[in-house]
Design a protein around this motif. Structure first.
Motif, PDB file in Angstrom:
ATOM      1  N   SER A 120       0.826  -1.198   0.000  1.00  0.00           N
ATOM      2  CA  SER A 120       0.000   0.000   0.000  1.00  0.00           C
ATOM      3  C   SER A 120       0.871   1.263   0.000  1.00  0.00           C
ATOM      4  O   SER A 120       2.023   1.248   0.438  1.00  0.00           O
ATOM      5  CB  SER A 120      -0.925   0.007   1.212  1.00  0.00           C
ATOM      6  N   VAL A 121       0.308   2.347  -0.483  1.00  0.00           N
ATOM      7  CA  VAL A 121       1.041   3.593  -0.667  1.00  0.00           C
ATOM      8  C   VAL A 121       1.682   4.084   0.630  1.00  0.00           C
ATOM      9  O   VAL A 121       2.808   4.581   0.642  1.00  0.00           O
ATOM     10  CB  VAL A 121       0.102   4.689  -1.229  1.00  0.00           C
ATOM     11  N   HIS A 122       0.989   3.907   1.733  1.00  0.00           N
ATOM     12  CA  HIS A 122       1.464   4.462   3.006  1.00  0.00           C
ATOM     13  C   HIS A 122       2.224   3.445   3.853  1.00  0.00           C
ATOM     14  O   HIS A 122       2.542   3.726   5.021  1.00  0.00           O
ATOM     15  CB  HIS A 122       0.275   5.010   3.811  1.00  0.00           C
ATOM     16  N   PHE A 123       2.535   2.288   3.273  1.00  0.00           N
ATOM     17  CA  PHE A 123       3.172   1.246   4.081  1.00  0.00           C
ATOM     18  C   PHE A 123       4.550   1.672   4.578  1.00  0.00           C
ATOM     19  O   PHE A 123       4.886   1.450   5.745  1.00  0.00           O
ATOM     20  CB  PHE A 123       3.275  -0.055   3.285  1.00  0.00           C
ATOM     21  N   THR A 124       5.360   2.292   3.721  1.00  0.00           N
ATOM     22  CA  THR A 124       6.686   2.728   4.157  1.00  0.00           C
ATOM     23  C   THR A 124       6.590   3.766   5.262  1.00  0.00           C
ATOM     24  O   THR A 124       7.415   3.783   6.188  1.00  0.00           O
ATOM     25  CB  THR A 124       7.495   3.293   2.973  1.00  0.00           C
ATOM     26  N   GLU A 125       5.577   4.622   5.206  1.00  0.00           N
ATOM     27  CA  GLU A 125       5.369   5.598   6.284  1.00  0.00           C
ATOM     28  C   GLU A 125       5.084   4.887   7.601  1.00  0.00           C
ATOM     29  O   GLU A 125       5.584   5.294   8.661  1.00  0.00           O
ATOM     30  CB  GLU A 125       4.215   6.532   5.919  1.00  0.00           C
ATOM     31  N   LYS A 126       4.291   3.818   7.531  1.00  0.00           N
ATOM     32  CA  LYS A 126       4.020   3.036   8.742  1.00  0.00           C
ATOM     33  C   LYS A 126       5.307   2.412   9.281  1.00  0.00           C
ATOM     34  O   LYS A 126       5.526   2.362  10.492  1.00  0.00           O
ATOM     35  CB  LYS A 126       2.999   1.946   8.447  1.00  0.00           C
TER      36      LYS A 126
END
Length: 281
Positions: A120-126
């Motif tokens: 998902s797009v925000h996985f690295t942010e997580k």
């Protein structure tokens, strides 16, 4: 370098060999070299220092903070760590990438792709917001568990991988094809699609990793013993294969292990960071 190995949840063991993390301290020079060797498996790397990539291919090309890497099928490459850094890895089972991400795994061989192409797009942010190694394990476990729900089983290829792992020096792709109810050409094509390399190359890498294990654990009287123990035709063949995959002769590799045991520093050593030079059985 502090290295930690974490076992995956039981339901993910058929796709994940292990999670691992490494804390890299800053050195006097500020730059450390790490040699990346063929180990027979793809994986994921998440690495950063204060949210920035500290891992470089060459001196100036920063690698992504998070990426999937494919099989290596030849000579090692060298990566560089610039200063202190944290690295977290997912070491997949050999046939897991096709199973989880529904792509031809050979497209990743000898290369890497940013994680955002698969998660998902925000996985690295997580990942960047995670405050502990266990949180990283949980985040990856949740995402990979979800992908596993949509995966397709390919038991014949996984069984062939296990057969090669357990008896690499007896590899016979024609026999493996028969057991898979496929022609030899169909089997080789499907094996490469799932594992990223042909069965013969995978067998060679398994033997190479087994030889590393025997050298590092001292299970030999002389180096020639290793060649015959794991099925090389002769010592010369063993030496050529070992140098192809490591850029060192077995004798040079053994001397390097002795020097690492004698000196308490990683400065200037030819270590494998992403592959950690561990035997993946």
């Amino acid at each position: 370098m502090k290295l930690l190995s974490i076992q995956p949840p039981a339901h993910l063991k058929n796709v994940i060999n292990e999670f691992w993390s490494a804390t890299i301290p800053s050195t006097v020079s500020g730059v450390d070299e790490y040699k990346i060797l063929a180990d027979g498996a793809p994986g994921i790397i998440f690495q950063h220092h204060n949210g920035n990539s500290n891992l470089f291919r060459g001196q100036d090309t920063a690698l992504p903070i998070s990426f999937i890497y494919g099989q290596k099928n030849g000579a090692p490459c060298t990566n560089y760590i610039h200063g202190a850094s944290f690295i977290f890895g997912v070491n997949f089972q050999p046939a897991a990438v096709k199973k989880l991400f529904l792509i031809n795994t050979s497209e990743l061989t000898n290369t890497l792709v940013e994680l955002r192409n698969f998660f998902s797009v925000h996985f690295t942010e997580k990942l960047l917001d995670a405050s502990s190694i266990q949180q990283l394990v949980d985040l990856f476990s949740q995402e990979i568990s979800q992908k596993l729900l949509n995966s397709k089983n390919q038991n014949s290829i996984e069984e062939s991988v296990n057969l090669i792992r357990n008896s690499a020096f007896k590899i016979n792709s024609a026999l493996l094809a028969q057991q898979s109810l496929l022609s030899r050409r169909q089997f080789q094509r499907k094996f490469k699609e799932y594992v990223g390399i042909c069965p013969e190359t995978y067998s060679r890498i398994v033997k190479f990793q087994n030889s590393i294990h025997l050298i590092k654990t001292g299970q030999f009287n002389k180096l020639n013993d290793i060649a015959y123990r794991i099925g090389y035709a002769d010592h010369s063949h063993f030496g050529r294969e070992f140098k192809l995959f490591s850029s060192l002769t077995p004798k040079e590799f053994l001397a390097l292990q002795h020097s690492e045991n004698d000196v308490d520093t990683t400065q200037g050593k030819e270590l494998s960071l992403l592959r950690i030079m561990k035997n993946r059985r």
